[in-house]
Design a protein around this motif. Sequence first.
Motif, short mmCIF file in Angstrom:
data_model
loop_
_atom_site.label_atom_id
_atom_site.label_comp_id
_atom_site.label_asym_id
_atom_site.label_seq_id
_atom_site.Cartn_x
_atom_site.Cartn_y
_atom_site.Cartn_z
N ASN A 1 -2.13 8.17 8.81
CA ASN A 1 -1.28 7.11 8.27
C ASN A 1 -1.92 6.40 7.07
OD1 ASN A 1 0.75 7.57 10.10
ND2 ASN A 1 0.14 5.95 11.51
N LYS A 2 -3.07 6.87 6.63
CA LYS A 2 -3.74 6.23 5.50
C LYS A 2 -2.85 6.25 4.25
CE LYS A 2 -8.04 6.35 2.83
NZ LYS A 2 -9.34 7.05 2.63
N GLY A 3 -2.05 7.30 4.10
CA GLY A 3 -1.19 7.42 2.93
C GLY A 3 -0.08 6.38 2.86
N PHE A 4 0.19 5.68 3.98
CA PHE A 4 1.24 4.66 3.98
C PHE A 4 0.72 3.28 3.57
CE2 PHE A 4 2.98 7.75 7.12
CZ PHE A 4 4.13 8.07 6.42
N CYS A 5 -0.56 3.18 3.28
CA CYS A 5 -1.09 1.92 2.78
C CYS A 5 -0.67 1.74 1.32
CB CYS A 5 -2.62 1.91 2.88
SG CYS A 5 -3.24 2.00 4.58
N VAL A 6 -0.02 0.64 1.01
CA VAL A 6 0.41 0.39 -0.37
C VAL A 6 -0.81 0.35 -1.28
CG1 VAL A 6 1.63 -1.19 -1.89
CG2 VAL A 6 2.42 -0.87 0.47
N THR A 7 -1.81 -0.39 -0.85
CA THR A 7 -3.14 -0.38 -1.48
C THR A 7 -4.15 -0.47 -0.34
OG1 THR A 7 -3.30 -2.79 -1.69
CG2 THR A 7 -2.27 -1.60 -3.52
N PRO A 8 -5.39 -0.10 -0.57
CA PRO A 8 -6.39 -0.22 0.50
C PRO A 8 -6.49 -1.63 1.06
CG PRO A 8 -7.26 1.12 -1.29
CD PRO A 8 -5.95 0.56 -1.76
N GLN A 9 -6.22 -2.64 0.21
CA GLN A 9 -6.30 -4.03 0.66
C GLN A 9 -5.06 -4.46 1.43
OE1 GLN A 9 -6.87 -3.14 -2.64
NE2 GLN A 9 -9.09 -3.04 -2.29
N GLU A 10 -3.97 -3.74 1.26
CA GLU A 10 -2.71 -4.12 1.92
C GLU A 10 -2.36 -3.21 3.09
OE1 GLU A 10 0.51 -5.84 -0.81
OE2 GLU A 10 -0.49 -4.40 -2.11
N CYS A 11 -3.37 -2.69 3.75
CA CYS A 11 -3.13 -1.82 4.90
C CYS A 11 -2.99 -2.69 6.15
CB CYS A 11 -4.29 -0.84 5.05
SG CYS A 11 -3.74 0.82 5.42
N LEU A 12 -1.86 -2.64 6.78
CA LEU A 12 -1.60 -3.48 7.94
C LEU A 12 -2.06 -2.80 9.22
CD1 LEU A 12 1.95 -4.73 6.91
CD2 LEU A 12 -0.25 -5.85 6.53
N GLY A 13 -2.03 -3.55 10.31
CA GLY A 13 -2.49 -3.04 11.60
C GLY A 13 -1.44 -2.20 12.31
N THR A 14 -1.77 -1.81 13.54
CA THR A 14 -0.90 -0.94 14.33
C THR A 14 0.42 -1.64 14.65
OG1 THR A 14 -2.73 0.27 15.32
CG2 THR A 14 -0.68 0.22 16.56
N GLY A 15 1.50 -0.89 14.48
CA GLY A 15 2.84 -1.41 14.79
C GLY A 15 3.63 -1.83 13.58
N LEU A 16 3.03 -1.76 12.38
CA LEU A 16 3.69 -2.26 11.18
C LEU A 16 3.71 -1.20 10.08
CD1 LEU A 16 2.07 -5.81 10.95
CD2 LEU A 16 4.19 -5.18 12.12
N LEU A 17 4.73 -1.28 9.22
CA LEU A 17 4.82 -0.42 8.04
C LEU A 17 5.37 -1.26 6.90
CD1 LEU A 17 4.79 2.42 6.66
CD2 LEU A 17 7.19 2.63 7.36
N LYS A 18 4.56 -1.45 5.87
CA LYS A 18 5.02 -2.21 4.70
C LYS A 18 5.85 -1.29 3.81
CE LYS A 18 3.44 -5.51 1.24
NZ LYS A 18 2.27 -6.17 0.60
N VAL A 19 7.13 -1.64 3.65
CA VAL A 19 8.06 -0.78 2.92
C VAL A 19 8.40 -1.35 1.54
CG1 VAL A 19 9.08 0.25 4.99
CG2 VAL A 19 10.02 -1.88 4.09
N SER A 20 7.56 -2.21 1.02
CA SER A 20 7.81 -2.81 -0.29
C SER A 20 7.93 -1.78 -1.41
CB SER A 20 6.72 -3.84 -0.62
OG SER A 20 5.44 -3.26 -0.53
N PRO A 21 7.22 -0.60 -1.35
CA PRO A 21 7.40 0.37 -2.44
C PRO A 21 8.84 0.83 -2.63
CG PRO A 21 5.45 0.92 -1.17
CD PRO A 21 6.15 -0.17 -0.42
N CYS A 22 9.63 0.85 -1.57
CA CYS A 22 11.02 1.27 -1.73
C CYS A 22 11.98 0.09 -1.57
CB CYS A 22 11.38 2.37 -0.74
SG CYS A 22 11.18 1.91 1.00
N ARG A 23 11.47 -1.13 -1.69
CA ARG A 23 12.30 -2.35 -1.64
C ARG A 23 12.03 -3.21 -2.87
NH1 ARG A 23 14.43 0.37 1.34
NH2 ARG A 23 15.09 0.08 3.49
#
Length: 518
Positions: free
Chosen positions: A314-336
């Motif tokens: 799941n490392k590829g779903f981190c928007v940036t290394p600093q914006e990698c969230l914990g288990t249970g979350l997915l930041k979808v700002s790249p497509c929003r």
Amino acid sequence: MTRRSCTIYAVGIICASLLFVGIGLVVAQVFRTLMHNRLKKEIVLVEGSRVFESWKTPPPPVYMEYFFFNVTNVDAFLEGAKPEVKQVGPYTYREYRYKDNVSMVENNRMVSAYNTKSFVFLREKSVGDPAVDNITTVNIPAWAVMNKVKGSFWKASMVAIWMNSYGSGLFTTRTVDELLWGYEDPLLARVASTSPEVEKVFGLMYKKNGTNNGEFVYHTGVENYMDYGRVETWQGQSQLTFWASNQSNSINGSDGSAFHPLLNKNERIYVFTPDLCRSIHMEFEKDVEVKGIPAYRFTPPRSVFASKEENPANKGFCVTPQECLGTGLLKVSPCRKGAPVVASFPHFYLGDAKYVAAIKGMSPQRQHHQTFLDLNPTTGVIVRANKRAQINILLSKLSGFPKTRSLNETIFPVMFLNESVVIDDASAARVHKLLLIVTLVSNFPLIIVGLGAILLAVLIILLVRARKQKKEVKRTVFTKPLYATSTEEDTSYSPVSDKEKEDPQSGTYIGLSPKGDP
């Protein structure tokens, strides 16, 4: 040879033939293979197939329920207190979906279509009137604009001035209708005047009623039944561009409306979800039954939204290394469009406990918050499904915006949805009929073995009776007939003459004559 002996031989030959042929067919699984090959040819997305029309226009009713989190302590939260929310809902809509502009391509290997959805409100299944009920929640347009300009002091200062002049706070109170289907936001309208690409209307479901989310190209399953319903391209692309790795950008599986027949418990089911801008996988959980139809339940495991430490894939779903969230979350700002939108399961189900503890009012429960698919393993038909997802906003301190200086970083829940479907009675009857045919044909060798076993029992009975009768014959004592008039005392053997006659073959000729009185 007697008639009884012929019967025994005939029964024995037929019995042996049936058992030999039946057991051979069972071991070779000839009829089962024939039936499975038939299913692979009939369950394809081509004109005239058994499933094509129901794929274009699914008959079972689909319901979409929306639950909102009403914030009850806005002022205290802005001063640093733990936020408190109360769940309000459901607001239920009947979802009508159909495939539009369907066309076959590449000699029936592929089929292209647009997934069109429309929604009709159902008052009897809802807690209130969406046009009247108010919800206090995060002001998503304001946070989206603030995050867009947070790196520029001058732009941030200008936006802060606009927010003060228009009365745009960090939280807002709107009706359910406005939050779902859209309202004109004054801050967005001001930004749109200088940036035409920005929409001045905001809604969680804005432009999603009566519309589609782009062209899909699917595999029909003609070449390989495992590809049935698999998405080849979406919006003309075979790979996404939102994420940081090829694996994360892959479009895998179907769109959730079709799955290949002859499912296996050990396989992973992949579903591509445009709302999440990614593909997710599901794994077998347990056997279930819906309206008498056996099914396998598949559900997303914890690893789907796991952190990069827990699941390195799941490392590829981190928007940036600093914006990698914990288990249970997915930041979808790249497509929003850069908005700080975070997806999760409702009430942070399967997420880290810290996200649940950070919000008063969260109570994750498997029964109410789990996403699952119940699929009939023989046909791949969906007999029941619940797709549940939660929309959250990432709140944190932002430079240039004094109102955020007291905030701790918080994943703030806004709304979660539950999209559900259960197979209708007419479709269930058709599935039952198909499963009956499959069962009868596949088990035909067992019927042959059963007949052979019955004849074997008959043969054993005939052999036992024949043996019993043979023993009775040996024990029988033959007596004279009752109608005989002479007795043993009335007869005697005496020579024909006083002198025995020589028998030509050295024997003696004996005559029978009445015995005289003494």
